[in-house]
Design a protein around this motif. Structure first.
Motif, PDB file in Angstrom:
ATOM      1  N   GLU A  48      -6.947   4.865  -6.704  1.00 22.59           N
ATOM      2  CA  GLU A  48      -8.308   4.944  -6.147  1.00 22.59           C
ATOM      3  C   GLU A  48      -8.716   3.598  -5.539  1.00 22.59           C
ATOM      4  OE1 GLU A  48      -7.791   8.089  -9.154  1.00 22.59           O
ATOM      5  OE2 GLU A  48      -7.443   5.911  -9.156  1.00 22.59           O
ATOM      6  N   GLU A  49      -8.375   2.510  -6.200  1.00 21.58           N
ATOM      7  CA  GLU A  49      -8.726   1.188  -5.700  1.00 21.58           C
ATOM      8  C   GLU A  49      -7.941   0.849  -4.439  1.00 21.58           C
ATOM      9  OE1 GLU A  49      -9.953  -0.845 -10.003  1.00 21.58           O
ATOM     10  OE2 GLU A  49      -7.898  -1.015  -9.232  1.00 21.58           O
ATOM     11  N   LEU A  50      -6.699   1.302  -4.361  1.00 23.21           N
ATOM     12  CA  LEU A  50      -5.901   1.057  -3.155  1.00 23.21           C
ATOM     13  C   LEU A  50      -6.472   1.817  -1.961  1.00 23.21           C
ATOM     14  CD1 LEU A  50      -2.359   1.168  -4.766  1.00 23.21           C
ATOM     15  CD2 LEU A  50      -3.444  -0.829  -3.710  1.00 23.21           C
ATOM     16  N   VAL A  51      -6.961   3.032  -2.188  1.00 25.57           N
ATOM     17  CA  VAL A  51      -7.611   3.774  -1.100  1.00 25.57           C
ATOM     18  C   VAL A  51      -8.845   3.016  -0.612  1.00 25.57           C
ATOM     19  CG1 VAL A  51      -8.812   5.909  -0.479  1.00 25.57           C
ATOM     20  CG2 VAL A  51      -6.733   6.002  -1.878  1.00 25.57           C
ATOM     21  N   PHE A  65       5.916  -4.291  -6.853  1.00 20.47           N
ATOM     22  CA  PHE A  65       4.895  -3.520  -6.140  1.00 20.47           C
ATOM     23  C   PHE A  65       3.886  -4.479  -5.517  1.00 20.47           C
ATOM     24  CE2 PHE A  65       0.789  -1.116  -6.384  1.00 20.47           C
ATOM     25  CZ  PHE A  65       1.065  -0.271  -5.327  1.00 20.47           C
ATOM     26  N   GLY A  66       3.580  -4.277  -4.232  1.00 23.75           N
ATOM     27  CA  GLY A  66       2.780  -5.253  -3.493  1.00 23.75           C
ATOM     28  C   GLY A  66       1.281  -5.093  -3.587  1.00 23.75           C
ATOM     29  N   ASN A  67       0.776  -4.012  -4.206  1.00 26.15           N
ATOM     30  CA  ASN A  67      -0.662  -3.809  -4.365  1.00 26.15           C
ATOM     31  C   ASN A  67      -1.384  -3.868  -3.023  1.00 26.15           C
ATOM     32  OD1 ASN A  67      -1.469  -3.517  -7.355  1.00 26.15           O
ATOM     33  ND2 ASN A  67       0.116  -5.106  -7.375  1.00 26.15           N
ATOM     34  N   ALA A  68      -2.293  -4.810  -2.829  1.00 22.85           N
ATOM     35  CA  ALA A  68      -3.057  -4.868  -1.580  1.00 22.85           C
ATOM     36  C   ALA A  68      -2.151  -5.094  -0.380  1.00 22.85           C
ATOM     37  CB  ALA A  68      -4.120  -5.958  -1.665  1.00 22.85           C
ATOM     38  N   ARG A  69      -1.053  -5.801  -0.593  1.00 28.48           N
ATOM     39  CA  ARG A  69      -0.098  -5.997   0.506  1.00 28.48           C
ATOM     40  C   ARG A  69       0.523  -4.662   0.903  1.00 28.48           C
ATOM     41  NH1 ARG A  69       3.052 -11.226  -2.089  1.00 28.48           N
ATOM     42  NH2 ARG A  69       1.180 -12.466  -2.486  1.00 28.48           N
ATOM     43  N   GLU A  70       0.785  -3.819  -0.098  1.00 27.38           N
ATOM     44  CA  GLU A  70       1.319  -2.486   0.174  1.00 27.38           C
ATOM     45  C   GLU A  70       0.309  -1.677   0.993  1.00 27.38           C
ATOM     46  OE1 GLU A  70       4.427   0.126   0.011  1.00 27.38           O
ATOM     47  OE2 GLU A  70       4.393  -1.777  -1.106  1.00 27.38           O
ATOM     48  N   ALA A  71      -0.960  -1.800   0.633  1.00 28.41           N
ATOM     49  CA  ALA A  71      -2.003  -1.088   1.375  1.00 28.41           C
ATOM     50  C   ALA A  71      -2.080  -1.579   2.816  1.00 28.41           C
ATOM     51  CB  ALA A  71      -3.346  -1.276   0.679  1.00 28.41           C
ATOM     52  N   ARG A  72      -1.975  -2.894   2.991  1.00 28.29           N
ATOM     53  CA  ARG A  72      -2.044  -3.445   4.344  1.00 28.29           C
ATOM     54  C   ARG A  72      -0.819  -3.038   5.167  1.00 28.29           C
ATOM     55  NH1 ARG A  72      -4.934  -7.045   7.075  1.00 28.29           N
ATOM     56  NH2 ARG A  72      -6.144  -7.671   5.259  1.00 28.29           N
TER      57      ARG A  72
END
Length: 559
Positions: free
Chosen positions: A474-477, A512-519
């Motif tokens: 949810e936070e990644l979205v 896992f890249g977290n916000a980097r994955e989202a970007r």
């Protein structure tokens, strides 16, 4: 927003006199005054204005005649910042029934007070210097605060408080006056805290005529009269004041005087008193601090990290208040350990933390220097200590952020390795400059444990470890939406649900890249959109250019 107008005798388009500017200025105006001498007497009646130095040199306002004040204020609200004010036979600044703010000013009087506050006035005076004059300040049926001020070379009493006046005077220095340091009479009820009073021709503090002051943690010394004197019928409180090298007795209580006296513990640390004890090269900025805390709160997720940072800031703030109150403050480390997977906001939080330390006045600037192993480790004997020291010194006054710090404790496998030397150098520098820099080391949780074991004193240098957890789907979205919005993109219908499903399927290991994955995903979606729009055969609309669709996500995740 307040209007600002300029006064200058040299610049075309500026008002040539302060009086001209005042005549043209509506309430709420800031009048910025260029360096120079201005011979004017300002009569301010029910005005709400600010007069301030424009910087670049001294701004001196001389009273127009010996029998006038430099500033006479009746009612209203006036602020004076960074000015030099002079008068001869009249109070340099006189305020009646209004609210005056004096900040960083110098007041020089001839045969009158520097400041005369009467008739219900409120005068808040910070960081000002009073020299010459018959009196430094007079509070008569008035209120206000005096903080971090210096009053020197006064012919008579440095400060007079009378007719029920009750100002708070703290962290100020009185030195070299012809009669008394502070004279309180006619039912005066001031609070005097952490003030240093010395070299007076009579008593350091004299209390008379049914007055009842609170005297707390003051230092009275080297006076010709007694240190503190209470007359008949006077009460109040004398709390842990230090009286040295005065006429005997140091504290004189006349018959019928009844103040409560609390002796200072002779074994306790002596509280610091006077302006020099609390004046610091940096000042606190409460507005900036609140803005930064709002920025921190606005970050996605990180509830535990936000709570820990707020706790650290609360502790630092309370320590600063204790220091200003003359209370003991233990040594506090500002160094932190950030652990967790990449892309969880560690660098952003480190930057905000550095700016918060600046806003609190703990560090002189918010400089942020981010380094990695290659910036600290040299290639030959002696080179590493030199590189690490240079990097450390460049960060003084701000934050040194060492990303992937655990790599310093790993051997490169190529023969001689100087990572350990870099760690040992940093440990010594962190101890030598603990109050001048905040060092933040960051990396994976398990690997950081190995790093901390590389030097026996390393772990003890850090105040706390903050764990940055992986973002939830949810936070990644939400992060994708924010990045897209900042870049003028919109997520089309159904895309939020699809993103939530996609992020829910990704394995969250330490890579896992977290916000980097989202970007990265968003970048792939933008590329997919570009191919889709190019294939339309016509120029896309503005909405087409802004909108990312479910098809773009399918193409991006198929690559």
């Amino acid at each position: 927003m307040a209007r600002t107008i300029l006064v200058s005798t040299q610049q075309h388009g500026a008002y040539p006199t302060i009086r001209d500017a005042l005549d043209a200025a509506p309430d709420g105006t800031v009048i910025s005054i260029s360096p120079g001498e201005y011979t004017e007497s300002l009569d301010l009646r029910n005005r709400r204005v600010t007069l301030q130095s424009a910087g670049g040199g001294d701004v001196t306002l001389n009273a127009a005649s010996p029998i006038e004040s430099a500033v006479h204020m009746l009612g209203g609200q006036v602020e004076l910042h960074g000015l030099i004010l002079r008068s001869t036979d009249r109070a340099t600044v006189e305020v009646r029934a209004g609210h005056l703010v004096l900040d960083g000013c110098e007041l020089h009087a001839g045969y009158a007070p520097g400041l005369n506050a009467t008739d219900g006035a409120v005068a808040d005076v910070t960081g000002c210097r009073f020299t010459g004059g018959q009196y430094g300040m007079v509070f008569e049926d008035a209120d206000g605060t005096v903080n971090k001020c210096e009053i020197r070379g006064i012919a008579d009493d440095a400060i007079i408080v009378r007719l029920g006046a009750k100002p708070t005077i703290r962290n100020s220095t009185i030195e070299g006056c012809g009669f008394r340091g502070i004279y309180i009479y006619q039912s005066g009820k001031p609070t005097i805290e952490l003030c240093e009073i010395s070299q007076t021709g009579d008593a350091g503090i004299s209390v008379a005529h049914q007055s009842a002051p609170t005297l707390s943690a003051c230092w009275v010394h080297d006076t010709q009269g007694v240190g503190i004197m209470f007359g008949r019928g006077c009460g109040g409180l004398v709390d842990e004041c230090r009286i040295e090298n005065t006429a005997s007795p140091g504290l004189f209580l006349d018959e019928g005087a009844h103040p409560e006296v609390r002796e200072r513990d002779p074994h306790s640390d002596r509280p610091k008193a006077g302006a020099s004890a609390v004046n610091r090269s940096t000042q606190q900025d409460p507005e900036q601090m609140e803005r930064l805390l709002r920025e921190l709160d606005g970050m996605v997720g990180l509830a535990g990290v936000k709570s820990e940072v707020r706790s650290l800031i609360d502790e630092i703030q309370v320590n600063e208040w204790r220091r200003d109150a003359g209370l003991a403050v233990g040594a506090v480390s500002h160094h932190l350990i950030f652990t967790g997977a990449p892309g969880t906001g560690k660098t952003t939080v480190a930057r905000v933390y550095g700016q918060l330390l600046k806003a609190l006045g703990v560090l002189p600037d918010g400089r942020f220097k981010e380094v990695a192993r290659r910036d600290l480790v040299g290639q030959y004997i002696g080179h590493t200590a030199e590189k690490a020291t240079t990097v450390f010194e460049e960060a003084l006054g701000g934050v040194l952020f060492i990303d992937e710090a655990y790599t310093l404790s790993r051997s490169s496998g190529g023969g001689a390795d100087f990572g350990q030397e870099a760690i040992d150098t940093l440990v010594k520098l962190m101890e030598d400059h603990r109050d001048e820099v905040a060092v933040i080391v960051a990396g994976y949780t398990n690997e950081m444990l190995d790093f901390l074991n590389a030097n026996a004193g390393l772990a003890s240098r850090f105040a706390k470890t903050l764990e940055f957890e992986n973002y939830s789907p949810e936070e990644l979205v939400l992060i994708v939406n924010r990045i897209a919005g900042n870049d003028d993109y919109l997520l089309g219908e159904g895309l939020d649900d699809a993103l939530l499903e996609w992020f829910g399927t990704i394995e969250r290991d330490q890579n896992f890249g977290n916000a980097r994955e989202a970007r990265r995903l968003l970048e792939s979606m933008r590329k997919a959109q570009s191919g889709r729009l190019r294939g339309l055969g016509q120029r896309p609309t503005r909405d087409d250019l802004r909108t990312l669709t479910l098809d773009d996500l399918l193409v991006a995740t198929a690559r």
